[in-house]
Write an enzyme that holds these catalytic residues in place. Structure first.
Site, PDB file in Angstrom:
ATOM      1  CE  LYS A 213      -3.950   1.986   2.267  1.00  0.00           C
ATOM      2  NZ  LYS A 213      -4.887   1.846   3.378  1.00  0.00           N
ATOM      3  CE  LYS A 267      -6.349   1.458  -0.588  1.00  0.00           C
ATOM      4  NZ  LYS A 267      -7.011   1.249   0.676  1.00  0.00           N
TER       5      LYS A 267
HETATM    6  C1  PBG Z   1      -6.912   3.324   5.191  1.00  0.00           C
HETATM    7  C2  PBG Z   1      -7.597   3.099   3.901  1.00  0.00           C
HETATM    8  C3  PBG Z   1      -7.362   3.835   2.737  1.00  0.00           C
HETATM    9  C4  PBG Z   1      -8.231   3.349   1.764  1.00  0.00           C
HETATM   10  C5  PBG Z   1      -8.936   2.281   2.317  1.00  0.00           C
HETATM   11  N1  PBG Z   1      -8.547   2.145   3.660  1.00  0.00           N
HETATM   12  C6  PBG Z   1      -6.351   4.879   2.457  1.00  0.00           C
HETATM   13  C7  PBG Z   1      -6.299   6.045   3.326  1.00  0.00           C
HETATM   14  O1  PBG Z   1      -7.309   6.644   3.695  1.00  0.00           O
HETATM   15  O2  PBG Z   1      -5.169   6.404   3.647  1.00  0.00           O
HETATM   16  C8  PBG Z   1      -8.333   3.914   0.382  1.00  0.00           C
HETATM   17  C9  PBG Z   1      -9.431   3.401  -0.485  1.00  0.00           C
HETATM   18  C10 PBG Z   1      -9.725   4.248  -1.658  1.00  0.00           C
HETATM   19  O3  PBG Z   1      -9.142   5.327  -1.856  1.00  0.00           O
HETATM   20  O4  PBG Z   1     -10.608   3.844  -2.430  1.00  0.00           O
HETATM   21  N2  PBG Z   1      -6.723   2.201   5.966  1.00  0.00           N
END
Ligand code: PBG
Length: 344
Positions: A213, A267
């Site tokens: 991520k 991601k």
């Molecule tokens: C954080 C989380 C994020 C997303 C899902 N869970 C990133 C964040 O806010 O830093 C992003 C999902 C998306 O942008 O569709 N645990």
């Protein structure tokens, strides 16, 4: 370059000087031929649908930067899960917008067996047992600072966070979650979650690791959707991967697999297809990508302006994930694309 040795009439020879008889367009000339040689296919079975949850009943709130995406109260989330199952979507992934007065510095409400995620899981599994439910154990929806871990003296403390999310994973499994998907990027979380699940009789609950991520700018609309946008102080660079790095993504993934991850995820998605390909080639394990909120917003916004064909761009972007080596994609387009693919 082997030139054909046969003598040819002058007219043909001059054509061959250009193509040497090699014409890839032969198999592109008609729809039947293109379908025969198509190497990758997008299927409904490739889709995981992330949905947003909100407290209340009969509530369906639009997410402004994500046209067509809503936050659903549990009762309506169940309806959406039924719709997903009818469309043949294998699994949904739930993300809660927790009431502000339930958020605190430690994200303690994640340890409430009856919190929004767990109530939604129970309701969905009761009504639609055949759909896979994937739940996140990151603390960000539950903290009043929007970070994925416990924040102390300006530092996200790793091991204490890991202990808490492992406990949360057991509660989520007890609620009926099929897959625990930790998106927090704490070190050692996969092994701790695996041990906690196994120790509590949840050997069959799988782990999808957000193995790679990245600290990305493409998460903006998501933070609006779960109400962390205005809360977040600073950035997540001390725990998410630097977008400049790719060897580090490989090391993360190797570590998560060694700790017991059943599936790995990259991601964001489209800007990181090189990572998908490297992981698939290196590890040959079930590999997924998350086409995140900002990627969805970009396609929807350009389409709304008439700048691109939104439907075609959606399908092309999802097919690109397959080509890069994904077994499946988490995408907000899931119901739209499933309806298109199945003609429903
Ligand atoms: C954080 C989380 C994020 C997303 C899902 N869970 C990133 C964040 O806010 O830093 C992003 C999902 C998306 O942008 O569709 N645990």
């Amino acid at each position: 370059m082997n030139k054909p040795s046969r003598a040819k009439p002058e007219a043909i020879r001059s054509v061959d000087e250009i193509t040497a008889g090699r014409r890839l367009r032969r198999m592109r000339k008609a729809d039947w031929a293109r379908r025969l040689v198509q190497e990758n296919h997008l299927r409904v079975d490739d889709l995981i649908w992330p949905i947003f949850l909100v407290e209340g009943e009969g509530r369906q709130e639009p997410v402004s930067a994500m046209p067509g995406v809503f936050r659903y109260s549990v009762d309506l989330a169940v309806r959406q899960a039924e719709r997903a199952a009818r469309l043949g979507i294998p699994a949904i992934a739930t993300f809660p917008n927790i009431d502000m007065n339930r958020r605190d510095a430690r994200g303690s409400a994640i340890l409430d067996p009856d919190n929004l995620i767990n109530r939604a899981t129970r309701a969905i599994k009761a009504a639609v047992p055949e759909i896979g439910v994937i739940t996140d154990v990151a603390l960000d929806p539950f903290t009043d600072h929007g970070h994925d871990g416990i924040l102390r003296d300006g530092i996200i403390v790793n091991d204490e966070t890991v202990a808490q999310i492992a406990e949360a994973a057991v509660l989520q499994a007890a609620a009926g979650s099929d897959v625990i998907a930790p998106s927090d990027m704490m070190d050692g979380r996969i092994g701790a979650i695996r041990d906690a699940l196994d120790g509590n009789g949840f050997q069959d609950v799988a782990i999808m690791s957000y193995a790679t991520k990245f600290a990305s700018a493409f998460y903006g609309p998501y933070r609006e959707a779960i109400g962390t946008g205005g809360l977040l102080k600073g950035d997540k660079k001390t725990y998410y991967i630097d977008p400049a790095n790719t060897d580090e993504a490989l090391r993360e993934t190797a570590q998560d697999l060694a700790e017991g991850a059943d599936m790995v995820m990259v991601k964001p998605g489209l800007p990181y297809l090189d990572i998908v390909r490297r992981l698939k080639d290196a590890f040959a394990v079930p590999t997924f990508a998350y086409q995140v909120s900002g990627e969805y917003a970009m396609i929807k916004a350009a389409a709304a302006n008439g700048w691109i064909d939104g439907e075609q761009a959606m399908l092309e972007s999802l097919l690109a994930f397959k080509r890069a080596g994904c077994d499946g994609v988490l995408t907000y387009f899931a119901p739209e694309v499933a309806a298109l693919l199945t003609g429903r």
